[in-house]
Design a protein around this motif. Sequence first.
Motif, mmCIF file in Angstrom:
data_model
loop_
_atom_site.group_PDB
_atom_site.id
_atom_site.type_symbol
_atom_site.label_atom_id
_atom_site.label_comp_id
_atom_site.label_asym_id
_atom_site.label_seq_id
_atom_site.Cartn_x
_atom_site.Cartn_y
_atom_site.Cartn_z
ATOM 1 N N UNK A 292 0.845 -1.201 0.000
ATOM 2 C CA UNK A 292 0.000 0.000 0.000
ATOM 3 C C UNK A 292 0.880 1.250 0.000
ATOM 4 N N UNK B 173 3.876 1.476 -1.184
ATOM 5 C CA UNK B 173 4.492 1.622 -2.498
ATOM 6 C C UNK B 173 3.501 2.228 -3.501
ATOM 7 N N UNK B 174 2.244 1.807 -3.403
ATOM 8 C CA UNK B 174 1.230 2.389 -4.305
ATOM 9 C C UNK B 174 1.084 3.889 -4.061
ATOM 10 N N UNK B 175 1.099 4.285 -2.777
ATOM 11 C CA UNK B 175 0.980 5.713 -2.454
ATOM 12 C C UNK B 175 2.179 6.492 -2.991
ATOM 13 N N UNK C 80 4.122 5.521 -5.576
ATOM 14 C CA UNK C 80 4.127 5.490 -7.045
ATOM 15 C C UNK C 80 3.053 6.384 -7.656
ATOM 16 N N UNK C 81 1.863 6.380 -7.075
ATOM 17 C CA UNK C 81 0.780 7.112 -7.723
ATOM 18 C C UNK C 81 0.680 8.559 -7.248
ATOM 19 N N UNK C 82 0.818 8.790 -5.947
ATOM 20 C CA UNK C 82 0.663 10.162 -5.447
ATOM 21 C C UNK C 82 2.002 10.864 -5.265
#
Lengths: 75, 386
Positions: free
Chosen positions: B37, B39-41, B43-45
């Motif tokens: 989670x 890493x997603x934050x 990468x995306x934000x």
Amino acid sequence: MTREEFLEELQGMLQCESALSADTVLADMEEWDSLAFMVLIAFFDKSFGLRVTFDMLKKCRTPEDLISLTNGGVA
Amino acid sequence: MFATLSNVRIVAVRAAVPSQEIALEDEVEFYGGSLKKIKRLQDTLGMCKRRVCPADVTASDLCAHAANALLRECREDRDSIDCLVFVSQMPDWIQPATACELQDRLHLSRECAAFDVNQGCAGYVYGLWLAGSLVASGSARKVLLLVGDAQSFSRDRANRITAPVFGDGGSATLLTRDESAPPLVFDLGTDGRGFENIILPAGGARIPFVRDQQRNEALIATHCDPQGNPWQMCETYMDGGKVFNFTMDVVPPHLERLLQRAGAGIDDFDLFVFHQANRQIVTSLAAKAGFPLEKTPVESFSRYGNTASASIPIALCDKFGSSPISGKMLLCGYGIGLSWASCICRLENVACAPVLDFEADPERLSREQWISRWEKIFKGEVDIYD
């Protein structure tokens, strides 16, 4: 964009490991969250020139519902 | 509204942040231990790090630090400042204006006008418009504009909507009268229907803190949303989805209108400096407006978080460091209000410095000392200014 391409794009945007099918239940995926909505909103705008909202995305149960939102942009 | 201001020069800008840094990885406990989670934050934000003030440091302290550096390094005569404007959502005091105490702390002249403005993410451009208007009209020759926010102290770190997004930051900008300065072109707007989309509900007159202990309990009671984020009325609430919708709906046509009225083309610009809400929002806005990404800085969000009203000056100081700022810019702020404000300006040799690390003033009282000071004032044990 073909359905296969759309599903691949979707998998990349959600950063989920397993492949998606048109009837995968989105709510069962931990990656289906507000982060995903933000990325999808930008994607819909860029790829289809369409403005979708958080609420419209929240109502989508499966990738098939997302495809319907593209108004024929995915064939 | 659309406005063009003449004879206003932006002379110098400084930004300051507290030295304590929190990285998203430090908070994996709030994501159920999920590094994925995080890493997603990232990468995306682009969400990585933020700076947070120690308990006794406020937005005014960060701004005062930036202002002292600016006045010292630019060798400005403190007596020459006609007006001090403090733009923040978190003033030190409900009454009086925090700008009044800042006039004294910065050793400005008693002939200096000083007041606060309550504005958030659009606050830097609002401040430029307001301070610029005072200069352009001839009401003031030199205006010191302090813009900043520091609210980490009031946030519950378990709240993943607000706590990891916002960082603390302050800034100082000097504007002065100069007949040879290029014009500043503004467009500003408001949609008050969305005033509850970002709001601190309690503490003002509508839902005040009162003597009745039992009623105050309701203001500090915690309620969790369906995702488990804790909320209290004495902390800032935000509906991230609604704010994102608003931003994508309102900001691109606002920018198009401004460019059209100013007769400016996208190719004319050297830099597009957006309020650093998060990387996804900034890149989505730039793409929608047709601005090239290489001219649209996004890095300062990853370094400092969303510093609300301070994010544009922080992005400028982060980008230019010790080099003077020159070039045609578009500055764009949007958020709480809901408010939006953009400015087209040609900056010429604006004195700049890298983002400063705040150093505490040892003379400044701690929160506990302020409380005990007030207990003593009431009992007549301490003299206040006479």
